[in-house]
Structures are given as C-alpha cells and as structure tokens.
Design a protein around this motif. Sequence first.
Motif, short mmCIF file in Angstrom:
data_model
loop_
_atom_site.label_atom_id
_atom_site.label_comp_id
_atom_site.label_asym_id
_atom_site.label_seq_id
_atom_site.Cartn_x
_atom_site.Cartn_y
_atom_site.Cartn_z
N TYR A 104 -4.08 9.79 -0.46
CA TYR A 104 -4.59 9.58 0.90
C TYR A 104 -5.07 8.15 1.00
O TYR A 104 -5.26 7.49 -0.03
CB TYR A 104 -5.72 10.57 1.24
CG TYR A 104 -6.82 10.71 0.21
CD1 TYR A 104 -7.73 9.68 -0.02
CD2 TYR A 104 -6.99 11.89 -0.53
CE1 TYR A 104 -8.76 9.83 -0.95
CE2 TYR A 104 -8.00 12.03 -1.47
CZ TYR A 104 -8.89 10.99 -1.67
OH TYR A 104 -9.90 11.13 -2.59
N LEU A 105 -5.20 7.67 2.24
CA LEU A 105 -5.65 6.29 2.41
C LEU A 105 -7.09 6.29 2.91
O LEU A 105 -7.35 6.50 4.08
CB LEU A 105 -4.74 5.55 3.41
CG LEU A 105 -3.31 5.31 2.95
CD1 LEU A 105 -2.52 4.60 4.04
CD2 LEU A 105 -3.26 4.51 1.65
N GLY B 196 -7.69 0.69 -5.27
CA GLY B 196 -6.24 0.52 -5.28
C GLY B 196 -5.72 -0.12 -4.01
O GLY B 196 -4.84 -0.99 -4.04
N ILE B 197 -6.26 0.31 -2.86
CA ILE B 197 -5.84 -0.26 -1.58
C ILE B 197 -6.17 -1.76 -1.54
O ILE B 197 -5.35 -2.59 -1.16
CB ILE B 197 -6.52 0.48 -0.39
CG1 ILE B 197 -5.99 1.91 -0.29
CG2 ILE B 197 -6.29 -0.26 0.92
CD1 ILE B 197 -6.70 2.77 0.75
N ALA C 56 -3.90 -7.10 -1.71
CA ALA C 56 -3.92 -8.46 -2.27
C ALA C 56 -2.63 -8.73 -3.05
O ALA C 56 -2.54 -9.67 -3.83
CB ALA C 56 -5.15 -8.66 -3.15
N ARG C 57 -1.65 -7.87 -2.83
CA ARG C 57 -0.31 -8.00 -3.39
C ARG C 57 -0.24 -7.90 -4.91
O ARG C 57 0.55 -8.59 -5.56
CB ARG C 57 0.32 -9.31 -2.95
CG ARG C 57 0.47 -9.38 -1.46
CD ARG C 57 1.58 -10.30 -1.14
NE ARG C 57 1.47 -10.75 0.22
CZ ARG C 57 2.21 -11.71 0.72
NH1 ARG C 57 3.09 -12.32 -0.04
NH2 ARG C 57 2.08 -12.06 1.96
N ASN C 58 -1.09 -7.07 -5.47
CA ASN C 58 -0.96 -6.75 -6.88
C ASN C 58 -0.11 -5.49 -6.97
O ASN C 58 -0.35 -4.53 -6.22
CB ASN C 58 -2.34 -6.46 -7.50
CG ASN C 58 -3.23 -7.68 -7.45
OD1 ASN C 58 -3.04 -8.63 -8.21
ND2 ASN C 58 -4.20 -7.69 -6.54
N VAL D 263 0.84 -1.20 0.00
CA VAL D 263 0.00 0.00 0.00
C VAL D 263 0.88 1.25 0.00
O VAL D 263 0.63 2.21 -0.73
CB VAL D 263 -0.96 0.00 1.22
CG1 VAL D 263 -1.69 1.33 1.35
CG2 VAL D 263 -1.96 -1.14 1.10
N LEU D 264 1.95 1.22 0.80
CA LEU D 264 2.83 2.39 0.89
C LEU D 264 3.51 2.69 -0.43
O LEU D 264 3.66 3.85 -0.82
CB LEU D 264 3.88 2.18 1.99
CG LEU D 264 3.35 2.31 3.41
CD1 LEU D 264 4.47 2.09 4.41
CD2 LEU D 264 2.70 3.68 3.64
N THR D 265 3.95 1.66 -1.16
CA THR D 265 4.66 1.91 -2.42
C THR D 265 3.71 2.34 -3.54
O THR D 265 4.17 2.77 -4.59
CB THR D 265 5.44 0.66 -2.90
OG1 THR D 265 4.54 -0.44 -2.92
CG2 THR D 265 6.62 0.35 -2.03
N ALA D 266 2.40 2.23 -3.30
CA ALA D 266 1.45 2.55 -4.36
C ALA D 266 1.26 4.06 -4.57
O ALA D 266 0.63 4.47 -5.54
CB ALA D 266 0.10 1.89 -4.08
#
Length: 254
Positions: free
Chosen positions: A66-67, A119-120, A125-127, A59-62
């Motif tokens: 904002y989350l 996206g989150i 889900a590790r995409n 999630v961080l590298t995406a």
Amino acid sequence: MYNQLMNNLTELKLFKTKELLDYYSSAVTNGEKTFIEALDEIMIQEMKLREERTMNACVLTANFPYLKSEVAFDFDFQPSINKLQIRNLLTLNFLTNNENVIFVGTPGTGKTHLAVALGIKAARARNSTYFITFQELIAQLKEANYQKRLQKRLKHFAGYKLLIIDELGYLEMDDEAANLFFQLTAMRYEKKSTIITTNSTFSKWPEIFKNPALTNAVLDRLLHHSTVITIKGPSYRLKNVLDMTDAVEAESGK
Ligand code: ADP
Ligand code: MG
C-alpha cells in the motif's frame, strides 16, 4: 496552424506545453512576457512533470503493498517510537551509508507502514527499491535454486539499493531457506541497504533459522551498521475495537 502545432506537441509527448500553450500565447501577444520567458517557463513545467512521472514510476515498480507515507502515521498512537529517529531515517542518510533498518514489534504496530514510508522516500529519490515479503523472497530463491539459476536471482536481489523484506519470522525456515537468506545478506552487506520487519526479537531468531551458527552470521551482518526500531504498543488494527471496548466499559460504569 494551431491544430498542427497541437498534434505535433502530442506526437512529441509535450503534454504540459500543450496545456500551457493558450495561456502563454496570450501572455506573449499582450506583452506580459517575452517569447523567451514564456518558453523558459513552459520548459520548466514540462521538466517538472517528467520528473514527477519518473518518481511515480519508481514508486510503482517498488511493489509496495500500500502507499502510505509518514504523514499518515499517527505517532501519538505509538509513543514507544522515537519520532526523531524516524525523521532522521527519512533523510535517507542510511541509504547513503549502506546501513540497515530493522523494525521489531508485535502485529499492527506500524512496522510495514513505516518501512513503506521509507521505501516511498527512497524510490522517489530514484533509488532502486523493492518490497517483498520474506516468504515470497525465500520461495523465489528456492525456485531459482531448483532451476539452477540461483546466482542470477541472488544478484538480482542484491542489486537493489534498498530491499524491504517484510514479515521475517512468520515462516518456519528449513536449512535451505536459512542458507539462501544468509547468502543474500552476505552479498548486500556494506554495499546496499535492507529494511526488515519482524515480530520476533533477535533472541528468537535461532529458533526461526533453526541453526545458531547461521543465525549469528546473519545477525552479525544485518546489525553491524543498522538502526533497530523496537515498537512496543497496541495494534492499530485493533484500535477501533479497543475504542469500542472502552466505550462499552465506560457506559457500564467500569
Ligand atoms: P505491522 O506492524 O503488522 O506491519 P502495519 O504497519 O501494516 O502493521 O499497520 C497495520 C495497519 O494500521 C496499516 O493499515 C497501517 O497503515 C495502520 N497503522 C499502524 N500504525 C499506525 C499509526 N500509528 N498511525 C496510522 N496508521 C497506522
Ligand atoms: Mg506488517
């Protein structure tokens, strides 16, 4: 002995084990659990923590602005959105099928929020997932083109399982920008999923791209396997302002 064990657990980065050690140590001592049971439960917890860490790293590298997840989204505020359709997208079937999602709507209607929510889900889900504004994407591709590294940069962006391109349509495009965007779209077509948010209805796209033939080529590929979510409604950003106006109007007897 206890201190040495603790140090070794730190060295091995088995932080969960360290945390649970005292509890399981007494559980084994007083016969509540066998040693194997205790070890098994500790390892399960340790693996859960690792899984959680990896998901958070994705999630961080995406690069999300904002989350915010779908849980924070007030569907009642935006009735033109089909909740079932969003729920269906959240199953990530669209990713499996390399389909696209396009959010069309005026500012503040929740396009970016919903794109981030999807996206989150995808990242957890590790995409491989990446969020970028259209403006930044074009700037990076132009820079790469200038430095004669375009193919490498295109390959980089074509590699993400999910690429979220935010705010298409705010930026006027020149020929080069339109062309670069077309190349990326063609590379991702039927291989990867792209989410686009835009304030411009498709009929306005030729004006943005300034090239009707290229616009058709882009739209053809983007829309072929896609879900289009058109949001018609008020801006959430202006929600409080509108509420206040309502209150003032009610007070003044309008
Ligand atoms: P845009 O459609 O311009 O991309 P955003 O999705 O960024 O708008 O929404 C603007 C702000 O309002 C964000 O902080 C977002 O979380 C919030 N927001 C928008 N719609 C809703 C909603 N229906 N429920 C809760 N928050 C919302
Ligand atoms: Mg937005």
